[in-house]
Design an enzyme around this catalytic site. Sequence first.
Site, mmCIF file in Angstrom:
data_model
loop_
_atom_site.group_PDB
_atom_site.id
_atom_site.type_symbol
_atom_site.label_atom_id
_atom_site.label_comp_id
_atom_site.label_asym_id
_atom_site.label_seq_id
_atom_site.Cartn_x
_atom_site.Cartn_y
_atom_site.Cartn_z
ATOM 1 N N LYS A 133 0.835 -1.196 0.000
ATOM 2 C CA LYS A 133 0.000 0.000 0.000
ATOM 3 C C LYS A 133 0.871 1.249 0.000
ATOM 4 O O LYS A 133 1.881 1.316 0.713
ATOM 5 C CB LYS A 133 -0.905 -0.024 1.228
ATOM 6 C CG LYS A 133 -1.880 1.144 1.344
ATOM 7 C CD LYS A 133 -2.696 1.003 2.616
ATOM 8 C CE LYS A 133 -3.713 2.104 2.804
ATOM 9 N NZ LYS A 133 -4.472 1.942 4.066
ATOM 10 N N SER A 135 -9.222 1.736 3.665
ATOM 11 C CA SER A 135 -8.408 2.497 2.740
ATOM 12 C C SER A 135 -7.402 1.655 1.963
ATOM 13 O O SER A 135 -6.707 2.173 1.094
ATOM 14 C CB SER A 135 -7.664 3.600 3.516
ATOM 15 O OG SER A 135 -6.803 3.033 4.492
ATOM 16 N N SER A 170 -9.328 -0.492 7.853
ATOM 17 C CA SER A 170 -8.829 -0.284 6.499
ATOM 18 C C SER A 170 -8.233 -1.491 5.794
ATOM 19 O O SER A 170 -7.976 -1.431 4.597
ATOM 20 C CB SER A 170 -7.804 0.852 6.475
ATOM 21 O OG SER A 170 -8.444 2.090 6.684
#
Length: 466
Positions: free
Chosen positions: A80, A156, A180
């Site tokens: 990420k 996220s 997330s």
Amino acid sequence: MTELTELTAVRLVEGYRKGEFSPVDAVRAALRRAEEIQPAVNAFVRLDEEAALAGARESAERWRRGEPAGLVDGVPVSVKDILLMRGGPTLRGSRTVSEAGAWDEDAPSVARLREHGAVFLGRTTTPEFGWKGVTDSPVSGVTRNPYDRSRTSGGSSGGSAAAVALGAGPLSLGTDGGGSVRIPGSFCGIFALKPTYGRVPLYPASAFGTLAHVGPMTRDAADAALMMDVISGPDTRDWSGLGPAAGSYVDGLGGGVRGLRVAYSPSLGGQVAVRPGVAAAVRRGVEGLAALGAYVEEADPDFTDPVEAFHVLWFSGAARVTQRLGARQRELLDPGLREIVGLGERFSALDYLAAVDVRMELGRRMGRFHDTYDVLVTPTMPITAFEAGAEVPRGSGYRRWTGWTPFTYPFNLTQQPAATVPVGVDGSGLPVGLQVVGARHQDGLVLRTAHALYAAGIGGIAPPRV
């Protein structure tokens, strides 16, 4: 090579060891898949084919000599775009972050994967600074759901979830400050674990403080256990990190759930409205645990919704992460982020400490709860994936993403390990996740419970079509 993209990390390592295929084969297949899916789902900010293939060739030579570097040597991994990874910028989904700089340091989890021979494919999408439960940003646009491109991947860590679901590498590193990894894990039909806070070291420290965890996003619980054996070692850069894990998470998977005391809370005591298709799939999963020998009782944890306290901590963190920005740079921010930054700037130190008090009381209550029950099981999400590009479902009346994530953020406040396991689909064919929550430091038990669901054929759903 297409079928290589369907294999777990555990199976890839086994294949390398037996000489069935090489890391070069697997990495080429994963890169090809990443390029195929990118126009449709937008899972990646950046792919680095040259570096990935170079790493794959080095791994193949190590395997040829019978000297693998570690537990995941040659396994394709994505990261990420919140976590530092040397060799390129970490933009964090923001136009306010400059690409200039040395970019010569790995986050602890990235460093451990590199030491174990993982091959990095690239960086996955994130909303700006990871601030919300869906994935769209001023830098990369909207990330879409692998099962329905008109819907959100969640967030996220939505790019990581979409990449894993669609075969662009079996392992991805995500972060979780309020759900997330679990939100997109549930929406995209993969496994994701938020470990106990500090179990996976984090550096630099998050502006969102001790709400922020780093965790694996994988095909199944066995792959997550393998990844945890790599990334859970201590790192001196994280002053709040825990010491070494007590043992191997992989070795602890096989105990099953017979005799486990399971509390099943379908709606947190009626506080959450859960869609029927979600409720039915989760209940089938819980019935599966009972059939495997767990003692299941419908029981609710003793707390009311802590969302206001979470908002104080979360919005204050958003204000902190953007504090250095001038007025012109703030105009570049996601409008929703700019709004919560304004709210966060108005809180006082006393407001913050009052929220910490709520957090400590919640932790005490959950500690007592786990005196009676080994694990808590809930839906991961009360809904399935909604329209892409929106922070909240259209017509829901929610103001912020926390309105539709009531099962996830409480356990960031308490720092407990929590995982999502796919247990079916709703009437529209969208994935449904079951959440397993353990007491602090019981990461191995959460993984073992999830693995039992997979081993029994209860966990896991058919992969999406590319």
